[in-house]
Structures are given as C-alpha cells and as structure tokens.
Design an enzyme around this catalytic site. Structure first.
Site, PDB file in Angstrom:
ATOM      1  N   HIS A 111     -11.249  -3.536  -2.609  1.00 41.67           N
ATOM      2  CA  HIS A 111     -10.110  -2.613  -2.629  1.00 41.67           C
ATOM      3  C   HIS A 111     -10.545  -1.141  -2.637  1.00 41.67           C
ATOM      4  O   HIS A 111     -11.252  -0.726  -3.554  1.00 41.67           O
ATOM      5  CB  HIS A 111      -9.250  -2.908  -3.867  1.00 41.67           C
ATOM      6  N   HIS A 166       0.389   2.409   0.722  1.00 42.90           N
ATOM      7  CA  HIS A 166       0.249   0.982   1.025  1.00 42.90           C
ATOM      8  C   HIS A 166       1.300   0.491   2.012  1.00 42.90           C
ATOM      9  O   HIS A 166       1.154  -0.583   2.583  1.00 42.90           O
ATOM     10  CB  HIS A 166       0.337   0.157  -0.270  1.00 42.90           C
ATOM     11  N   ARG A 192      -3.268  17.915  -0.897  1.00 47.36           N
ATOM     12  CA  ARG A 192      -3.916  16.628  -1.092  1.00 47.36           C
ATOM     13  C   ARG A 192      -3.587  16.182  -2.520  1.00 47.36           C
ATOM     14  O   ARG A 192      -4.183  16.672  -3.488  1.00 47.36           O
ATOM     15  CB  ARG A 192      -5.435  16.774  -0.886  1.00 47.36           C
ATOM     16  N   CYS A 232     -11.250  19.383   1.828  1.00 46.80           N
ATOM     17  CA  CYS A 232     -11.300  17.986   1.375  1.00 46.80           C
ATOM     18  C   CYS A 232     -12.524  17.317   2.003  1.00 46.80           C
ATOM     19  O   CYS A 232     -12.857  17.590   3.158  1.00 46.80           O
ATOM     20  CB  CYS A 232     -10.023  17.279   1.813  1.00 46.80           C
ATOM     21  N   TYR A 261     -15.512   9.897  -3.047  1.00 48.65           N
ATOM     22  CA  TYR A 261     -16.118  11.213  -2.810  1.00 48.65           C
ATOM     23  C   TYR A 261     -17.638  11.198  -2.995  1.00 48.65           C
ATOM     24  O   TYR A 261     -18.217  12.018  -3.683  1.00 48.65           O
ATOM     25  CB  TYR A 261     -15.461  12.269  -3.710  1.00 48.65           C
TER      26      TYR A 261
HETATM   27  C1  HEM Z   1      -6.013   2.413  -1.544  1.00 39.81           C
HETATM   28  C2  HEM Z   1      -4.964  -2.147  -0.187  1.00 39.81           C
HETATM   29  C3  HEM Z   1      -3.067  -3.025  -4.587  1.00 39.81           C
HETATM   30  C4  HEM Z   1      -3.937   1.585  -5.846  1.00 39.81           C
HETATM   31  C5  HEM Z   1      -5.832   1.260  -0.788  1.00 39.81           C
HETATM   32  C6  HEM Z   1      -6.152   1.162   0.623  1.00 39.81           C
HETATM   33  C7  HEM Z   1      -5.888  -0.135   0.999  1.00 39.81           C
HETATM   34  C8  HEM Z   1      -5.367  -0.826  -0.157  1.00 39.81           C
HETATM   35  C9  HEM Z   1      -6.111  -0.724   2.397  1.00 39.81           C
HETATM   36  C10 HEM Z   1      -6.656   2.321   1.494  1.00 39.81           C
HETATM   37  C11 HEM Z   1      -5.383   2.988   2.020  1.00 39.81           C
HETATM   38  C12 HEM Z   1      -5.521   4.317   2.767  1.00 39.81           C
HETATM   39  O1  HEM Z   1      -6.236   5.225   2.253  1.00 39.81           O
HETATM   40  O2  HEM Z   1      -4.895   4.466   3.831  1.00 39.81           O
HETATM   41  C13 HEM Z   1      -4.375  -2.790  -1.258  1.00 39.81           C
HETATM   42  C14 HEM Z   1      -3.964  -4.167  -1.259  1.00 39.81           C
HETATM   43  C15 HEM Z   1      -3.455  -4.422  -2.486  1.00 39.81           C
HETATM   44  C16 HEM Z   1      -3.523  -3.188  -3.286  1.00 39.81           C
HETATM   45  C17 HEM Z   1      -4.078  -5.154  -0.081  1.00 39.81           C
HETATM   46  C18 HEM Z   1      -2.895  -5.773  -2.904  1.00 39.81           C
HETATM   47  C19 HEM Z   1      -3.100  -6.333  -4.017  1.00 39.81           C
HETATM   48  C20 HEM Z   1      -3.065  -1.824  -5.289  1.00 39.81           C
HETATM   49  C21 HEM Z   1      -2.444  -1.603  -6.567  1.00 39.81           C
HETATM   50  C22 HEM Z   1      -2.690  -0.285  -6.900  1.00 39.81           C
HETATM   51  C23 HEM Z   1      -3.462   0.298  -5.851  1.00 39.81           C
HETATM   52  C24 HEM Z   1      -1.681  -2.633  -7.368  1.00 39.81           C
HETATM   53  C25 HEM Z   1      -2.280   0.531  -8.106  1.00 39.81           C
HETATM   54  C26 HEM Z   1      -1.928   0.123  -9.249  1.00 39.81           C
HETATM   55  C27 HEM Z   1      -4.657   2.178  -4.829  1.00 39.81           C
HETATM   56  C28 HEM Z   1      -5.268   3.496  -4.908  1.00 39.81           C
HETATM   57  C29 HEM Z   1      -5.881   3.725  -3.664  1.00 39.81           C
HETATM   58  C30 HEM Z   1      -5.625   2.543  -2.851  1.00 39.81           C
HETATM   59  C31 HEM Z   1      -5.260   4.439  -6.106  1.00 39.81           C
HETATM   60  C32 HEM Z   1      -6.729   4.939  -3.251  1.00 39.81           C
HETATM   61  C33 HEM Z   1      -5.908   6.122  -2.932  1.00 39.81           C
HETATM   62  C34 HEM Z   1      -6.747   7.368  -2.657  1.00 39.81           C
HETATM   63  O3  HEM Z   1      -7.779   7.302  -1.943  1.00 39.81           O
HETATM   64  O4  HEM Z   1      -6.334   8.402  -3.136  1.00 39.81           O
HETATM   65  N1  HEM Z   1      -5.341   0.048  -1.219  1.00 39.81           N
HETATM   66  N2  HEM Z   1      -4.107  -2.220  -2.486  1.00 39.81           N
HETATM   67  N3  HEM Z   1      -3.655  -0.659  -4.870  1.00 39.81           N
HETATM   68  N4  HEM Z   1      -4.908   1.634  -3.594  1.00 39.81           N
HETATM   69 FE1  HEM Z   1      -4.487  -0.295  -3.052  1.00 39.81          FE
END
Ligand code: HEM
Length: 464
Positions: free
Chosen positions: A40, A65, A137, A184, A319
């Site tokens: 993730h 997401h 950002r 950034c 980063y």
């Molecule tokens: C980033 C998938 C669950 C928090 C991402 C990204 C993907 C992804 C592909 C990159 C997105 C992008 O930058 O365009 C998933 C999948 C999940 C899931 C398939 C299924 C379970 C969660 C949950 C949370 C979460 C439950 C929060 C409680 C985040 C955060 C980032 C992220 C904080 C990074 C954002 C950043 O770079 O600022 N996730 N995610 N994710 N996801 Fe998820």
C-alpha cells in the site's frame, strides 16, 4: 458472471488483523486485502484502520482512492459480497466540507485532499507567485484554526512544554522576510508516470512556486526555548491536519539547519505580505529555504528536538529516492536518507505542446531553481532536441552567495527559420557548483516518482 460467497458485517468484522486476515468492505463487496498491506503506497498502518469494516469513511478522507486505478487494485482482492439483508451504511460526513475556496485556474490533481498546480502559462508570469495561484499540496483536510486560541507548543531541553501565542511570535521576535521557492518532490512526476505508472499524483511542471515569507526565525524561538547551537539531532514538526486515528502530518529537519544563522528557517505567518492563507498553513507554517516542500510543515503546532528524525510516515516511508531497480517488494526505506535539499531543476513554461508556433521571432520562457541555496548561473535552451544550444536571460532577486533560495525566471528571444516543421525545445540549468540536469528521464524512474529533474522537453509543431 461469477457468484461470490455472502458474508454479514459481523463476519467481516472478525477479520480485523493479520492473524485473522484483514477484510474490508466497499459498497456491497468484501475484500481480503492481507496481501496488499505491504504494497500500500499509504502504508500498512493506514489500511489497518479500516480492517474489519468499511472503506468509505476513510476514503472520504483520502478521496484520491476514488480513481479507476485504485478501484482496479481493490477488485483483485474481492472474495465475496455482503448479504442482501445487511443494511447500507449511512454516507460519511465530508471531512473536506470546511476546505477553503480555490482559484479556478488551478489544475486539480485530487480534490480531497486538495492537490493542484498553476497552469504553465501562468507559472512563470510572476517572480512572486500570487498566493491564489501558488501550488497547493495537502495531505489531509485543511484544519479550521482560531488564531486567538492557537498555541505553538515547544518542548524545552528540560522536557517542559512551552507555549507561544501568535501574538508572542509576532511581538517578541524580530520579523524576517525571505524569498524562497518551494518545490514538491513529486514535481514533474507525470513524465515518470509516462515511463511506468507509479499510481501517485501526476504533477506536471507546476508543483513549484515562489513567495516572500514573513515570520520569526525558528533559531530565535528555539534559543528562547533554551536550545543552543552545536547539537547533532533533529527538529520535528507536527501540523494540526489530522486523520481519524488522530495521526497528524509531521516531518523533521536537522537541528544544525534549524539553528544556522545562514539558512533563515522561519515560522512564517505571512505570505507575499498577506496573512498566511488557510491552504498554506494559517496561522503558522515552517519555511525551510532550499529544502523539499514536505518539510515546510503547515499549520505547525508542535515542535520537538531529539536524536531521531520524525517518526511520521511522510518522513520515514515517503519522500525518499531509490534506484529504478527497487520495487515495492524489495524496498527498504531505512536505507535511503529523507529528501532534504533538492537537485538543480528547470522547465519550459512557454510555448506549450498544446499550441503551435509560426516561423520568425519566438519567445521561450521558463523557471530554474536549485536546492540548498545554490544560485542558478545559466539556463541552456535548444530548439532541436539538444544538438544546438542558446543561453537564456535570467531574471530574479539578487540573493547572497549560498542563500539563493528563490528561483530564476528565464527567457530566450530566438528565431525559427522558415521551413522548420517541428521544434523540440529542451532546457537544462546549471548551478554555482556546476551541477547540471541529467538528459534522460528513464534512468531517474523510481517507485515513489520523486526527484525528476531531467532536461525538460516540449515538442511544438511549426505552422506557416
Ligand atoms: C495512497 C490503495 C486503503 C490511506 C494509496 C494509493 C493507492 C492506494 C493505489 C496511491 C494513490 C495515488 O497517490 O494516486 C488503497 C487500497 C486500499 C487502501 C487498494 C484498500 C484497502 C486505505 C485506507 C487508508 C488509506 C483505509 C486510510 C485510513 C492512504 C494514504 C495514501 C494512500 C494516506 C498516501 C497519500 C499521499 O501520498 O499523500 N492507497 N488504499 N488507504 N492511501 Fe490507500
């Protein structure tokens, strides 16, 4: 169509940790995401917050997401569906309901959290980027802060917590003004994504802007709190922007940098002579000239000094730069230092590949910047993909040697000979240490999609 087994919410709830496997729901579908935890991009601890329950309230917070590529990944882990008797969830409150209004010219990468950049045509029109156009950002919703109630908490060397009101910072410390560019780490990621998709924010060339920041020097405030120069640790910052679990944005810089009289690290309350806008950290943010944007913590409310870097996800697991050969399966985040000072960078803002030009006089424009206070000394521009070069004219503010925190804008007045079919415009900048941008983007590719500073290239058709 395949038919999936049916589960109740209660059954899903039993799968809330790795030992029992991690299940989540989205709409009516049930997923086992145990094997995705380590992959993730947002870290394992984040998914575990939703373990055993619905993704919706969390994805309302991290709405990036709601993109096709994320949905595709999720579908790979589908194992079942909720029983038809299960009542639907109430739709979660929008945690972004209090975000401020924004300028319509900004190109939006994600709305929630808000990530947007000015279009190239506007970016190099101003040496000081207007606040409304300055790239935004955000990692989380913009916090609502009452400036009267606001306090900056600093842990003193003896472990006491000292607190400063905004008035304290404005009245009891000299005000410094520093013109500094913020970039950034993901600026120009779109070009890396074109090599191989990193599935992260596809910034074009606009995740960089320049402003004059006004505020108290962090050094002065830390000395008032009892710190002396000459310690080999780190200063950690925490913002007021937080997620469900109470996790706040955080980052750190070396203590030596914070205390250096030559770096002008600020606790800024002004941006281009105005009160700091909400999107940029109202009422107080950190400015670390010459350093990657991620360390300029916005809405800063807590400062600690210690032997270790910030424990935050964004300091430890994001980063950082890696070789192209490193994958999400093999990555060892402890092996790479956190990005601080940034490499030499430049880009062409005009003409754009979406336009055409005519033979005759042509104006080529752009920006150039280097990290760590290194002055940009030259920008070379080619109209033919790098065979022949011309030197652009630089404009900007004179800053002291080693303290060239602001970008240079550049312009080349040139001539397109009749009969030319296409321009392949390329630029590369050089700084005082004669660091120069690398030619090709491919060898710079990395899983996080950061640190792209390859020659910038724009192909423009020539029409008679
Ligand atoms: C980033 C998938 C669950 C928090 C991402 C990204 C993907 C992804 C592909 C990159 C997105 C992008 O930058 O365009 C998933 C999948 C999940 C899931 C398939 C299924 C379970 C969660 C949950 C949370 C979460 C439950 C929060 C409680 C985040 C955060 C980032 C992220 C904080 C990074 C954002 C950043 O770079 O600022 N996730 N995610 N994710 N996801 Fe998820």
């Amino acid at each position: 169509t395949t038919s999936f087994p049916r589960f109740t919410r209660e059954e899903v709830a039993r799968h809330h940790n790795e030992a029992n496997r991690v299940w989540v729901t989205y709409g009516n579908d049930v997923f086992d995401v145990t094997n995705f935890l380590e992959l993730h991009p947002g870290g394992k601890s984040k998914i575990l917050l939703a373990a055993g329950g619905a993704l919706e309230p969390f994805w309302a917070l991290y709405a990036m997401h709601k993109q096709d590529h994320v949905q595709e990944i999720l579908q790979e882990y589908k194992i079942g569906e909720l029983s038809p008797e299960e009542p639907p969830l109430p739709s979660p409150d929008d945690p972004y309901a209090n975000d401020p209004p924004r300028h319509p010219a900004l190109r939006v990468n994600t709305l929630k959290p808000y990530n947007a950049e000015p279009p190239p045509e506007l970016l190099a029109e101003y040496f000081l980027t207007p606040n409304q156009l300055f790239f935004k950002r955000n990692h989380l919703p913009v916090p609502v802060v009452d400036p009267e109630a606001y306090r900056l908490c600093i842990q003193s060397p003896s472990g006491q917590t000292l607190s400063f009101s905004l008035q304290d910072l404005k009245q009891n410390f000299p005000k410094y003004e520093v013109t500094a560019t913020i970039q950034c780490a993901g600026n120009r990621r779109a070009e890396l994504n074109a090599v191989q998709n990193t599935n992260r924010l596809g910034w074009n060339i606009g995740a960089i802007s320049n402003a004059c920041w006004g505020g108290a020097r962090l050094r002065d405030v830390l000395m008032q709190a009892g710190y002396q120069p000459g310690y080999d640790g780190h200063v950690s910052f925490e913002g007021l922007d937080k997620d469900h679990s109470g996790t706040v944005y955080g980052a750190s810089i070396p203590f030596q940098k914070a205390m250096s009289p030559d770096v002008d690290v600020l606790l800024a309350y002004e941006m281009n002579g105005e009160e700091l806008p909400r999107d940029h950290g109202f009422p107080l943010r950190v400015i670390v000239p010459g350093v990657v944007g991620a360390r300029h913590v916005k809405w800063v409310a807590r400062i600690t000094v210690g032997p270790e870097e910030s424990k935050s996800h964004w300091q430890q697991k994001d980063y950082k730069g890696f070789s192209s050969s490193v994958t999400w399966e093999t990555v060892d985040f402890s092996k790479a230092p956190a990005i601080q000072e940034m490499p030499i960078q430049s880009a062409i803002t005009e003409p754009s590949s979406k336009t055409s030009v005519s033979p005759g006089e042509l104006k080529v424009k752009g920006y150039a910047w280097s990290g760590g206070g290194q002055r940009v000394i030259r920008v070379d521009v080619s109209l033919d993909g790098g065979k022949n070069w011309q030197e652009a004219t630089l404009t900007g503010e004179e800053q002291l040697p080693g303290q060239a925190w602001a970008w240079k804008l550049w312009q080349l007045d040139t001539f397109v000979p009749p009969g030319t079919k296409e321009l392949n415009i390329v630029c590369k900048a050089v700084d005082t240490s004669y660091n120069v941008q690398p030619e090709r983007v491919e060898p710079l590719w990395n899983i996080l999609g950061v640190l792209n500073n390859a020659w910038h290239q724009v192909r423009v058709p020539v029409e008679e």
